[in-house]
Write an enzyme that holds these catalytic residues in place. Structure first.
Site, PDB file in Angstrom:
ATOM      1  N   PRO A   1       0.870  -1.284  -0.100  1.00 32.09           N
ATOM      2  CA  PRO A   1      -0.104  -0.044   0.076  1.00 32.09           C
ATOM      3  C   PRO A   1       0.876   1.261  -0.041  1.00 32.09           C
ATOM      4  CG  PRO A   1      -0.047  -1.044   2.204  1.00 32.09           C
ATOM      5  CD  PRO A   1       0.726  -2.019   1.175  1.00 32.09           C
TER       6      PRO A   1
ATOM      7  N   GLU B   1       8.711  12.193   9.834  1.00 37.78           N
ATOM      8  CA  GLU B   1       8.696  12.642   8.087  1.00 37.78           C
ATOM      9  C   GLU B   1       9.264  13.712   7.606  1.00 37.78           C
ATOM     10  OE1 GLU B   1       8.237  10.128   6.425  1.00 37.78           O
ATOM     11  OE2 GLU B   1       7.188   8.471   7.584  1.00 37.78           O
TER      12      GLU B   1
ATOM     13  N   ASP C   1      -3.812   6.959  11.047  1.00 33.60           N
ATOM     14  CA  ASP C   1      -3.535   6.988   9.477  1.00 33.60           C
ATOM     15  C   ASP C   1      -4.321   8.286   8.869  1.00 33.60           C
ATOM     16  OD1 ASP C   1      -2.457   5.656   7.652  1.00 33.60           O
ATOM     17  OD2 ASP C   1      -4.560   5.112   6.738  1.00 33.60           O
TER      18      ASP C   1
ATOM     19  N   HIS D   1      15.215   7.489   6.868  1.00 31.76           N
ATOM     20  CA  HIS D   1      14.511   6.932   8.153  1.00 31.76           C
ATOM     21  C   HIS D   1      15.449   6.077   9.205  1.00 31.76           C
ATOM     22  CE1 HIS D   1      10.388   8.362   8.004  1.00 31.76           C
ATOM     23  NE2 HIS D   1      10.250   7.951   6.708  1.00 31.76           N
TER      24      HIS D   1
ATOM     25  N   LYS E   1      -1.127   6.067  -2.647  1.00 33.18           N
ATOM     26  CA  LYS E   1      -0.448   7.418  -3.147  1.00 33.18           C
ATOM     27  C   LYS E   1      -1.345   7.476  -4.426  1.00 33.18           C
ATOM     28  CE  LYS E   1       3.111   9.211  -5.273  1.00 33.18           C
ATOM     29  NZ  LYS E   1       4.588   9.525  -5.323  1.00 33.18           N
TER      30      LYS E   1
ATOM     31  N   GLY F   1       4.727   3.613  -1.031  1.00 37.68           N
ATOM     32  CA  GLY F   1       5.858   3.606  -1.766  1.00 37.68           C
ATOM     33  C   GLY F   1       6.979   2.647  -1.207  1.00 37.68           C
ATOM     34  N   GLY F   2       7.140   2.949   0.157  1.00 40.44           N
ATOM     35  CA  GLY F   2       8.306   2.405   0.861  1.00 40.44           C
ATOM     36  C   GLY F   2       7.933   2.397   2.483  1.00 40.44           C
ATOM     37  N   MET F   3       8.740   1.366   3.417  1.00 38.29           N
ATOM     38  CA  MET F   3       8.437   1.380   4.529  1.00 38.29           C
ATOM     39  C   MET F   3       9.745   1.298   5.045  1.00 38.29           C
ATOM     40  SD  MET F   3       6.352   1.845   7.170  1.00 38.29           S
ATOM     41  CE  MET F   3       7.387   1.445   8.836  1.00 38.29           C
ATOM     42  N   GLU F   4      10.158   2.057   5.986  1.00 37.08           N
ATOM     43  CA  GLU F   4      11.593   2.080   6.557  1.00 37.08           C
ATOM     44  C   GLU F   4      11.814   0.824   7.722  1.00 37.08           C
ATOM     45  OE1 GLU F   4       8.965   4.154   7.114  1.00 37.08           O
ATOM     46  OE2 GLU F   4       9.198   5.304   8.846  1.00 37.08           O
TER      47      GLU F   4
ATOM     48  N   HIS G   1      14.802   8.167   0.809  1.00 34.81           N
ATOM     49  CA  HIS G   1      13.905   8.544   1.848  1.00 34.81           C
ATOM     50  C   HIS G   1      13.789   7.203   3.000  1.00 34.81           C
ATOM     51  CE1 HIS G   1      10.290  10.228   3.473  1.00 34.81           C
ATOM     52  NE2 HIS G   1       9.929   8.983   3.864  1.00 34.81           N
ATOM     53  N   GLU G   2      13.537   6.083   2.307  1.00 32.52           N
ATOM     54  CA  GLU G   2      13.427   5.069   3.576  1.00 32.52           C
ATOM     55  C   GLU G   2      14.773   4.935   4.255  1.00 32.52           C
ATOM     56  OE1 GLU G   2      10.469   4.705   4.023  1.00 32.52           O
ATOM     57  OE2 GLU G   2       9.784   5.336   2.205  1.00 32.52           O
TER      58      GLU G   2
ATOM     59  N   TYR H   1       5.195  15.713   6.169  1.00 33.34           N
ATOM     60  CA  TYR H   1       6.161  15.501   5.022  1.00 33.34           C
ATOM     61  C   TYR H   1       6.791  16.878   4.560  1.00 33.34           C
ATOM     62  CZ  TYR H   1       4.984  10.961   4.685  1.00 33.34           C
ATOM     63  OH  TYR H   1       4.914   9.220   5.154  1.00 33.34           O
TER      64      TYR H   1
END
Ligand code: BES
Ligand code: ZN
Length: 631
Positions: free
Chosen positions: A290, A342, A401, A323, A581, A292-295, A319-320, A409
């Site tokens: 869901p 963020e 959420d 983090h 997104k 783009g990325g998760m760190e 970006h990730e 951001y």
């Protein structure tokens, strides 16, 4: 099956009630002279760290693809602080039993179900600092996405991934699910022997023979960063301490796309100090991921939609990776402080990409980000929560959420850019490096940040900035530095010419990269005829673009202009991709007309099962979807 809660002595139930109603300290963890640590009040967790806080988790679980269920035990080491209970968060879990460190059965209660799940309160005898919870996940556990072989790239084996942020870890592990609480963890995970498991921890690079895997995360992390992925994975290094995991048919493509990862780590270290997590790997998930990325620490989870074939969308990796400092090392203590994660990360991301790709690249991504911010604030202004355009959020009584817009951001980034311009880079960089060191492995509130910021930078450098307005008030303050891009000036000229009637092939687009195209597509005039859309598509081949950002921006224009020829592609894209997104603006645009709404409902009816629960939730809301309707 959900076991009935056991009966507990009245005094114990009363103590829990009292604990659930009271407010706690509002500062970041502080150890006082009696070695009692205080925690920020987190309204999104039932945990009562003032009484007992988990410091280490031993997870022992089996992943059952047939039953779509995870079952096993979570054993905790606790730091007792006061009181006689420990409280965990759960959401949809079946709690089978709770055992104390001495092997005896513990008394426990399950609280009422709320939008944040249910509290699991365990009674603790004096001195007891270990509990084991035997549990299984419920149907539709929100963190888990179980994919059939058809939903994967290779189409052969099933796949599972978890998504913890913000408050979903409690749907697959009973846990103190607050970002203000940090734990180390070990895990023993068994999966079908044909699959490989990876976590946000030390990872295998090859499949085991028996489907059994052991993981260690020896740094204290907030539990939204505990993550697991299981699939038919391959691994390929991209450097000495970086590499990619992906399904077998994707791994080479991914390794090529992310060839700069090692350089990104080096650039990041040069800016803000050593990378503290050992390896940095990326796993490319199936397209229903869901985000783009998760760190997730040591192992960023990423969407395959950044595999553009030209490395133009890899800022997401920067970006990730960033983090690993802002977010994973220094963490928002509550979801109201999300901008600390963020905003700093977007700033850091830009510094990494500037180092690798230069100022022009950065100017373009900054302008696009600012456009997103303006669009987003315009939407927030007319929403139920106009105050959500403040950096510091008040998410009381809401799913966190809901506050996770572009504001934390891009407005966060804008504030840091402003400060940078006032003090100059060398001083700002020294400050940030000191900040990451000072608060390393801690979770902090906005107030803690502000106090440190004033003391270490603003006062000594005599910088005037209205932090109160920037952080606590909605909207964009007047002293914002609006980003500009010289590359986009040339794009704007072509937009003007197109508006004036120029044919597509008459436009000067030589040398344009992904960002110029996105900027161009975003600024196309309204009310384009099918003929003009035909001309654009025949000349620039947007509908067949392999670049997801360009395709998504084009499809948005297609919906705006009711360009029917692209609807087949739109359906295909919305069915295949689950990245929120991309989904939200497309569905949002569709539902502005009656005809579009019909199409949206039709597509959603068959696409929905492919989406992860976080995308489903947002879209159910947007579309007024009721299960069973519209199919
Ligand atoms: N941590 C976020 C993803 C997230 C945010 C998950 C809130 C759950 C709740 C991640 O670092 C992120 O920001 N991802 C962005 C990409 C980025 C380049 C802006 C995304 O997924 O679009
Ligand atoms: Zn992020």
């Amino acid at each position: 099956m959900r076991r009935k809660a056991q009966v507990v002595p009245a005094f114990f139930a009363l103590a829990l009630l009292a604990a659930c109603g009271s407010d706690q300290a509002t500062e970041a963890p502080v150890v006082n002279s009696r070695q009692i640590t205080t925690y920020a009040m987190d309204k999104h967790s039932f945990a009562r760290p003032a009484e007992a806080v988990a410091t280490h988790l031993d997870l022992d679980i089996h992943v059952d693809f047939d039953k779509k269920r995870i079952q096993g035990t979570a054993t905790y080491e606790l730091k007792r602080q006061s009181g006689d209970s420990v409280v965990f968060d759960t959401d949809g879990l079946n709690i089978e039993s709770v055992t104390l460190g001495d092997g005896s059965k513990a008394k426990f209660t399950m609280g009422d179900t709320t939008f944040m799940g249910r509290a699991l309160a365990v009674a603790l005898p004096p001195g007891m600092n270990k509990v084991t919870i035997a549990y299984s996940t419920g149907a539709d556990a929100k963190a888990l996405h179980w994919l059939s072989p058809a939903q994967t790239a290779d189409k052969q084996k099933p796949f599972l991934f978890t998504q913890g942020e913000a408050t979903l870890t409690r749907t697959w592990i009973p846990i103190q699910d607050s970002p203000g609480i940090r734990i180390t963890y070990n895990a023993h995970v068994t999966v079908p022997a044909e699959l490989m498991a990876v976590m946000s921890a030390t990872n295998p690079q090859e499949r085991s023979t028996d489907g059994s895997y052991r993981f260690t995360m020896d740094k204290p992390i907030p539990c939204y960063l505990i993550a697991l992925a299981v699939g038919d994975l391959g691994f390929k290094p991209t450097g000495t301490r970086t590499g990619v995991y992906a399904e077998r048919s994707v791994v080479d493509t991914a390794a090529w796309e992310f060839a700069d990862t090692e350089k990104m780590v080096e650039a990041a270290e040069k800016l803000y100090g050593p990378y503290r997590w050992g390896r940095y790997d990326v796993i490319v998930l199936p397209p229903s991921f869901p985000f783009g990325g998760m760190e997730n620490p040591r192992l960023t989870f990423a969407t395959p939609t950044i595999l553009a074939g030209d490395r133009s969308l890899t800022a997401l990796i920067a970006h990730e990776l960033a983090h690993s400092w802002s977010g994973n090392l220094v963490t928002n203590a509550t979801w109201n402080d999300f901008w600390l994660n963020e905003g700093f990360t977007v700033y850091f991301e830009h510094r990494i990409t500037e180092e690798l790709y230069g100022k022009d690249y950065n100017d373009m991504t900054s302008v696009l980000g600012y456009q997103d911010l303006l669009d987003n604030i315009a939407q927030i202004d007319t929403s139920a929560h106009p105050e959500d355009s403040a950096l510091h959020l008040d998410l009381t009584g809401r799913n966190p959420d809901d506050g996770m817009t572009d504001v934390p951001y891009e407005k966060g980034y804008a504030l840091l850019r402003l400060i940078e311009s006032k003090v100059g880079r060398p001083k700002f960089d020294a400050f940030l490096r000191g900040y990451f060191d000072h608060f390393a492995f801690q979770s902090i509130t906005t107030d803690t940040f502000i106090a440190y910021f004033n003391k270490e930078l603003l006062v000594p450098e005599n910088v005037q900035v209205d932090l109160d307005t920037w952080i606590f008030k909605p909207g964009i303050p007047t002293d914002v530095i609006v980003p500009v891009s010289t590359n986009f000036e040339q794009v704007d000229m072509q937009v003007t010419r197109f508006k004036g009637g120029s044919a597509a092939k008459g436009l000067e687009t030589k040398g344009w990269g992904t960002f110029q195209w996105i900027h161009f597509l975003r600024h196309l005039p309204a009310g384009l005829t099918a003929k003009r859309m035909d001309d654009l598509d025949a000349t620039f081949h947007f509908t067949s673009s392999g670049n997801s950002e360009i395709l998504a921006a084009w499809l948005e224009q297609c919906v705006k202009n009711d360009y029917g020829k692209a609807y087949g592609k739109l359906d295909e894209f919305l069915t295949m991709v689950g990245r929120r997104k991309f989904l939200m603006p497309l569905y949002q645009e569709l539902i502005t007309t009656e005809k579009g709404k019909d199409l949206a409902m039709k597509i959603y009816g068959h696409a929905r099962p492919n989406y992860h629960s976080v995308s489903q939730r947002s879209l159910d809301d947007l579309l007024g979807w009721k299960e069973g309707a519209g199919k």
